[in-house]
Write an enzyme that holds these catalytic residues in place. Structure first.
Site, PDB file in Angstrom:
ATOM      1  N   GLU A  25      -1.829  -9.158   3.011  1.00 36.37           N
ATOM      2  CA  GLU A  25      -1.857  -9.944   4.420  1.00 36.37           C
ATOM      3  C   GLU A  25      -3.266 -10.324   4.745  1.00 36.37           C
ATOM      4  O   GLU A  25      -3.429 -11.105   5.694  1.00 36.37           O
ATOM      5  CB  GLU A  25      -1.085  -8.954   5.344  1.00 36.37           C
ATOM      6  N   CYS A  66       0.689  -1.217  -0.117  1.00 38.46           N
ATOM      7  CA  CYS A  66       0.137  -0.025  -0.029  1.00 38.46           C
ATOM      8  C   CYS A  66       0.931   1.103  -0.072  1.00 38.46           C
ATOM      9  O   CYS A  66       1.681   1.664  -1.058  1.00 38.46           O
ATOM     10  CB  CYS A  66      -0.992  -0.165   1.033  1.00 38.46           C
ATOM     11  N   HIS A  89      -3.710  -4.892  -0.112  1.00 38.77           N
ATOM     12  CA  HIS A  89      -3.042  -5.638   1.123  1.00 38.77           C
ATOM     13  C   HIS A  89      -3.205  -7.223   1.309  1.00 38.77           C
ATOM     14  O   HIS A  89      -4.195  -7.801   1.519  1.00 38.77           O
ATOM     15  CB  HIS A  89      -4.079  -5.099   2.559  1.00 38.77           C
TER      16      HIS A  89
END
Length: 571
Positions: A545, A409, A543
Site C-alpha cells: 500500500e 504484514c 506493505h
C-alpha cells in the site's frame, strides 16, 4: 497544438533563468486536521505538471523522534519511506499525488531536531557556547529545510520545495519552526519564499452566516510572529461569496485573487483541480517572480491522466464490497490501504466500499454473519496481541470458503499461523511475538512458525529490531503473484516489521499447499505466500500500500480487486 518536443523546449527555456531553489511554506490556523497535507500535495502536483522539479517535506512539532512508536489512535497510520524512515501519514498523500519517492529528509520532528543539536553539543561542536532555541534550534530547522537545495546531484536538486509546518498557529511547540521560516523568508528574499496559510471559515447554522473572525485572528497571530501570508486558503463546507473573500483580503492584507476557497469535495483527488481552477499555482509562481503563462500549456497536457482518473472514478457506479479485518477502529490507521483499494477499484471501473470489521470482536460464532456479502477480505497489519484471534478466525474462514484474501504484514503472518494450526496440525503454532521463549532453560511450548531472526534477538532498543524500508524480492515464475506483477521476477517493496516467516518450516508448508513464492535474494527470508488452488489467497510480509499512487495503482491491489469482482460476477 504543441508537440512534446516544443513543450520540453518551453520547459527548458522557462527554467533556464531559475538557478535558485524557491520555497513555499504551508501553515495552518484555527484548527488542526483542515487538510494542510492535501493542499501541499495538490500544489506539488500542479507545479510538477508545469514541469518543475518539486519536493514536499513535513515538519512535525511533536518531540517523538518519529511516529514509529505512536499508537495509531494518536497519530493514524505510520507511513514508511523507501529508505526506511517512519513518517507522518501526510507523506503518503505527497507520494500518492505526485509520484515522488520521499526519503528521511522529507519528514522531520522536533525530536529529531533536538537530538541532532544535543548530539553536536555532546561532541563539543559548539565550542562551549550556551545552546539556545534561537539560534541553535532554529538554525538546525533551517538547515533541514534547505538540505535538498545543497544536493551535489543536480538531478536531485528541487526547483521548488513545499514545506508543511505541522500543528496550528498558537501551539507552543510550533514556535521554533515558525521563527525559522520567518528568518528564512528574510534571508532568501521575497522572490524565493512565500507563505500559504490555511484557515477555517465556520458556518453558524443558527445565524445562517459564515464567520471570518477565526481566520482574521489566525492571520493576526501569524503576523504577530513576523510572518505575513501572501496566499490564504479558506477551508469551508459552504461556498464563499466574492464579498466574503474581499473582506478577508482587506482585513488580512492579502490580494483578493490570493484568497482561495477549499470547499468540501467528494474526493481528496478533486482538490488539485479545484486549486487549479482558482489559480493557486499560478498565483504562487507569480509571487515568486515566475511567468505562469509559459508553463500553462504543459500543465493542461500533464493533468489529462489525472482528469481521466477522476472521470472514471465518477462513472464507477457499480460497487465491490471489501472488508478490512483489523484492531484499529480509525480510518487513518489504514489510510494507505483504503486509498490503494480505491485506486485499484477505479482501474476496474468499480467503487470499492470498504467495511471495517474489528478483529477483537470477531468470533467463530459471528464470523459468517460479519463477512457475509463481502467479495474480499484484507487482513490488516499491526502490532501486539489484541485482536489476533479474530484475524486467525478470518483467515481460516476465507481459506475454507475460497473468498479472495489479502494479508499484509501481520495479516500475512496470521495466514501462516492459521495454516500451521489447521492444516499442518501444529495446534500450538504461533508467532514468538505472542508466545516468546522466556529463557533457554524454559523454552516456549509453542511452535514458532513466525519468529525473530537470530541476529535480532539480542537487540532491545525500540525500533532496533525493525526491518524498515525497501528490499528486493524474487518472485517464483508462474505463481499468481508473478502474474499480478506483470510477470516481473524481481520487485522492490517497503517493509515495517520485526518478525519473519520461520524458514525451518518452509518445505512442510509448500508440501501441504501454501507456497512461498517471494524470497529476499540476499537473506533468503520469505516475503510472499499464496495458496494457488484458491481463487486469490496471498499474503505479503511487506506493505504494498505504500507504493500505490493515483496514476500507478499497485499491481497486487489491482489483481486482488479484480478477483473480488470476478467472484461477485460468478456468484
Amino acid at each position: 497544438m504543441h508537440t512534446k518536443k516544443q513543450m520540453a523546449n518551453q520547459t527548458e527555456n522557462q527554467h533556464a533563468f531559475q538557478m535558485e531553489t524557491k520555497y513555499i511554506f504551508v501553515t495552518g490556523g484555527v484548527a488542526s486536521s483542515l487538510g494542510k497535507g492535501i493542499i501541499a500535495a495538490s500544489m506539488g502536483k500542479l507545479l510538477q505538471a508545469r514541469g518543475f522539479n518539486v519536493t514536499i517535506q513535513k515538519f512535525d512539532p511533536y518531540i517523538n523522534i518519529d511516529p514509529g512508536t505512536l499508537n495509531p489512535y494518536e497519530h493514524g497510520e505510520c507511513y514508511v519511506t523507501a529508505d526506511g524512515q517512519e513518517t507522518d501519514l501526510d507523506l503518503g498523500h505527497y507520494e500518492r499525488f505526485t509520484g515522488i519517492e520521499t526519503t528521511c529528509d522529507n519528514s522531520v520532528t522536533t525530536g529529531r531536531i533536538y537530538l541532532s543539536v544535543i548530539e553536536r553539543e555532546r561532541r563539543g561542536d559548539y565550542l562551549g557556547k550556551t545552546i539556545q532555541v534561537v539560534p541553535h534550534i532554529t538554525d538546525e530547522i533551517k538547515r533541514r529545510i534547505r538540505l535538498k537545495e545543497n544536493s551535489t546531484d543536480k538531478g536531485q536538486r528541487p526547483e521548488i520545495v513545499i514545506t508543511e509546518i505541522g500543528g496550528t498557529i498558537g501551539d507552543i511547540e510550533s514556535q521554533p519552526f515558525l521563527e525559522a521560516i520567518r528568518q528564512l523568508r528574510w534571508e532568501l528574499g521575497p522572490k524565493r519564499a512565500l507563505n500559504v496559510h490555511l484557515t477555517y471559515v465556520p458556518y453558524l447554522a443558527a445565524a445562517g452566516e459564515l464567520k471570518t473572525k477565526p481566520t482574521q485572528t489566525s492571520v493576526k497571530q501569524l503576523q504577530g510572529l513576523g510572518i505575513q501570508p501572501e496566499v490564504l486558503v479558506l477551508r469551508t463546507e459552504h461556498e464563499l461569496s466574492d464579498e466574503l473573500r474581499a473582506k478577508v483580503a482587506h482585513f488580512c492584507n492579502v490580494d483578493v485573487e490570493a484568497v482561495i476557497q477549499s470547499q468540501d469535495l467528494p474526493s481528496i483527488y478533486e482538490v488539485p483541480l479545484n486549486m487549479q481552477r482558482q489559480g493557486l499555482d499560478a498565483i504562487c509562481l507569480k509571487k515568486m517572480g515566475i511567468n505562469a503563462e509559459t508553463t500553462k500549456t504543459i500543465q493542461l497536457e500533464e493533468m489529462k491522466p489525472w482528469k481521466a482518473f477522476l472521470k472514471r472514478r465518477k462513472h464507477a457506479t457499480e460497487t465491490v464490497n471489501i472488508a478490512l479485518v483489523g484492531k484499529y477502529d480509525l480510518q487513518d490507521a489504514y489510510k494507505s490501504i483504503l486509498e490503494s483499494l480505491a485506486h485499484a477499484g477505479v482501474c476496474h471501473d468499480r467503487k470499492v466500499v470498504s467495511t471495517f470489521i474489528h478483529s477483537e470482536h470477531l468470533t467463530r460464532a459471528n464470523v459468517e454473519e460479519k463477512l457475509s456479502g463481502m467479495a474480499g477480505i484484507v487482513i490488516c497489519p499491526g502490532f501486539g496481541q489484541r485482536g489476533i484471534e479474530g484475524k486467525l478466525i478470518a483467515a481460516e474462514y476465507t481459506r475454507t470458503h475460497n473468498i479472495p484474501t489479502f494479508g499484509i504484514c501481520l495479516g500475512m503472518q496470521m495466514m501462516v499461523v492459521e495454516f500451521a494450526r489447521n492444516v499442518l496440525g501444529y495446534a500450538r503454532a504461533d508467532s514468538s511475538e505472542f508466545t516468546p521463549q522466556t529463557s533457554v532453560d524454559t523454552p516456549s511450548t509453542a511452535t514458532h512458525v513466525i519468529d525473530l531472526m537470530e541476529e535480532q534477538k539480542t537487540i532491545t532498543q525500540m525500533g532496533g529490531t525493525m526491518r524498515l524500508g525497501a528490499y528486493e524480492c524474487e518472485i517464483v515464475k508462474g505463481s499468481r503473484t508473478w502474474q499480478a506483477y506483470g510477470e516481473e521476477t524481481l520487485i522492490r517493496e517497503r517493509h515495517r516489521h520485526r518478525y519473519e516467516f520461520n524458514n525451518q518450516y518452509q518445505e512442510e508448508f509448500e508440501r501441504h499447499g501454501m507456497k512461498c513464492v517471494g524470497i529476499n535474494p540476499s537473506s533468503g527470508l520469505v516475503e510472499i505466500v499464496e495458496i494457488p488452488t484458491l481463487r486469490w489467497y496471498i499474503g505479503t510480509q511487506f506493505h504494498p500500500e505504500y507504493s500505490s499512487t493515483v496514476l500507478h495503482p499497485h499491481p497486487l491491489f489491482k489483481d486482488f480487486v479484480k478477483a473480488c469482482i470476478d467472484g461477485t460476477t460468478e456468484a
